[in-house]
Structures are given as structure tokens and as C-alpha cells.
Motif scaffolding. Structure first.
Motif, PDB file in Angstrom:
ATOM      1  N   LEU A 132       0.834  -1.198   0.000  1.00 53.79           N
ATOM      2  CA  LEU A 132       0.000   0.000   0.000  1.00 53.79           C
ATOM      3  C   LEU A 132       0.871   1.250   0.000  1.00 53.79           C
ATOM      4  O   LEU A 132       2.048   1.199   0.373  1.00 53.79           O
ATOM      5  N   GLU A 133       0.265   2.360  -0.371  1.00 54.36           N
ATOM      6  CA  GLU A 133       0.985   3.627  -0.426  1.00 54.36           C
ATOM      7  C   GLU A 133       0.766   4.425   0.856  1.00 54.36           C
ATOM      8  O   GLU A 133      -0.329   4.443   1.409  1.00 54.36           O
ATOM      9  N   SER A 156      -3.080   4.306   2.181  1.00 56.14           N
ATOM     10  CA  SER A 156      -4.086   4.682   1.184  1.00 56.14           C
ATOM     11  C   SER A 156      -5.477   4.144   1.517  1.00 56.14           C
ATOM     12  O   SER A 156      -6.468   4.667   1.033  1.00 56.14           O
ATOM     13  N   ASN A 157      -5.563   3.116   2.368  1.00 54.83           N
ATOM     14  CA  ASN A 157      -6.871   2.595   2.775  1.00 54.83           C
ATOM     15  C   ASN A 157      -7.385   3.237   4.064  1.00 54.83           C
ATOM     16  O   ASN A 157      -8.409   2.831   4.593  1.00 54.83           O
ATOM     17  N   VAL A 163       5.739   3.725  11.059  1.00 49.75           N
ATOM     18  CA  VAL A 163       6.763   3.437  10.054  1.00 49.75           C
ATOM     19  C   VAL A 163       8.093   4.043  10.499  1.00 49.75           C
ATOM     20  O   VAL A 163       8.115   4.973  11.305  1.00 49.75           O
ATOM     21  N   PRO A 164       9.213   3.556   9.950  1.00 49.68           N
ATOM     22  CA  PRO A 164      10.512   4.152  10.277  1.00 49.68           C
ATOM     23  C   PRO A 164      10.579   5.619   9.837  1.00 49.68           C
ATOM     24  O   PRO A 164       9.843   6.041   8.941  1.00 49.68           O
ATOM     25  N   THR A 171       5.485   6.828  -0.592  1.00 43.89           N
ATOM     26  CA  THR A 171       6.278   5.601  -0.576  1.00 43.89           C
ATOM     27  C   THR A 171       5.359   4.385  -0.517  1.00 43.89           C
ATOM     28  O   THR A 171       4.381   4.370   0.222  1.00 43.89           O
ATOM     29  N   MET A 172       5.678   3.358  -1.288  1.00 44.99           N
ATOM     30  CA  MET A 172       4.942   2.093  -1.241  1.00 44.99           C
ATOM     31  C   MET A 172       5.598   1.213  -0.178  1.00 44.99           C
ATOM     32  O   MET A 172       6.825   1.051  -0.171  1.00 44.99           O
TER      33      MET A 172
END
Length: 187
Positions: A132-133, A156-157, A163-164, A171-172
Motif C-alpha cells: 500500500l501507499e 491509502s486505505n 513506520v521508520p 512511498t509504497m
């Protein structure tokens, strides 16, 4: 089939106290004192009753044999999800709560594994990971990438994950569907 308590996973169906239970949450706990155990939350298949149970690592539980078939996710209609059997092209409608918290990761056309017990759908297993993005996250701050610290980000959902520091919007990323956690940057 008998399995060790350490092998219990979300979506497993266990025969416990002469009833069928689907595991909805698991947590492996290693206390500082005493032996490790698996904390589980289970829901009875017939009545919907919930049960929190603690299994020691040495315990053995009975996993019920289920028929697993691939189904393609078609669409969501309110509180119901529509799937199509990949071999017979029959369509079925299932309540969204059968998927649990992972329902946010369902995407049109996704292949999910539906477990059937005596031809009755009882659980839906999504792929272990999805790509996901990141649509929103705090900007990258130079000098913070050396430490293993995490920041909040929105996928995106609409799901929020940690995240780091070096991950930025656009970013994906690969996300684990069972616990909505960051795995790695997508290649």
C-alpha cells in the motif's frame, strides 16, 4: 489435528470444551517470571459467545480440519462482503465481522482463502502481506534515521500504522494484514 498452543493463529478453528471456536486475537506473552503462554480471544461459531483463554506453551489443543478454498473478493455492500469461488464461480455473501479488523485491507479482486466447515464458511484469511501507499506522514528529519524510532503514517486505505523515520508520503510499503504493522519498503 492436535497442535501446540504456540501454533495457534488468528482464524484457526479450535475444538475446546466440546464447542467450535474461531480465534480472533492472539498474543504470545513471555512474563519475566514463569513460563510463556498464548493469550487468545475466541468466538464461538454457533452462538457468538466470546471467550478469553490462556494456553501454556506446553498445552495441546485440537484444531478442526477445514476445507480451504480460494475466493476472489468482489465488493462490499454495507456490512456484507461478496466473494466468488475461484473453481465454481459461485458467489457468496459473508458478514464483514467474519474478516475482523483486517477488513480494511480487502481490495477489489484480492484472492482470499475462505475456510469451510461442513460446507459452511466460518473464516476468511487474507494474504499475509499487502503493498500500500503512504498518503500522509510527518516529514523526514535529518539525523533521526540512525535510531530505530518510528512515526505515525496513514495508508491509502485509511489505516494508521507506525513506520521508520525515513519513510515519507508517496512511498509504497509492505504491511502485515494480521496486525496492521509495517514490514518493509516495497521494492
Amino acid at each position: 489435528m492436535k497442535i501446540s498452543a504456540n501454533e495457534i493463529r488468528v482464524g484457526n478453528v479450535l475444538e475446546y470444551n466440546s464447542k467450535l471456536w474461531i480465534v480472533t486475537k492472539t498474543q504470545h506473552v513471555q512474563p519475566g517470571k514463569g513460563g510463556a503462554f498464548m493469550q487468545t480471544e475466541m468466538k464461538e461459531l454457533k452462538g457468538g459467545q466470546k471467550l478469553n483463554e490462556r494456553f501454556r506453551s506446553a498445552d495441546v489443543v485440537e484444531k478442526v480440519f477445514l476445507e480451504e478454498r480460494p475466493f476472489q473478493f468482489l465488493y462490499r455492500d454495507g456490512d456484507y462482503l461478496h466473494f466468488m469461488d475461484q473453481s465454481t464461480y459461485d458467489q457468496i455473501q459473508l458478514p464483514a465481522d467474519l474478516v475482523g479488523d483486517s477488513v480494511a485491507f480487502l481490495a477489489d479482486g484480492m484472492i482470499a482463502t475462505i475456510c469451510l466447515y461442513e460446507n459452511e464458511p466460518i473464516s476468511v484469511e487474507l494474504p499475509q502481506t499487502v503493498v500500500l501507499e503512504i498518503v500522509d506522514s510527518e516529514p523526514v528529519v535529518k539525523g533521526q534515521t540512525a535510531a530505530s524510532s518510528y512515526k505515525p503514517a496513514v495508508l491509502s486505505n485509511g489505516v494508521k500504522i507506525m513506520v521508520p523515520q525515513h519513510i515519507e508520503a508517496g512511498t509504497m510499503v509492505v504491511v502485515d494484514t494480521s496486525n496492521a504493522s509495517y514490514v518493509e519498503k516495497a521494492k
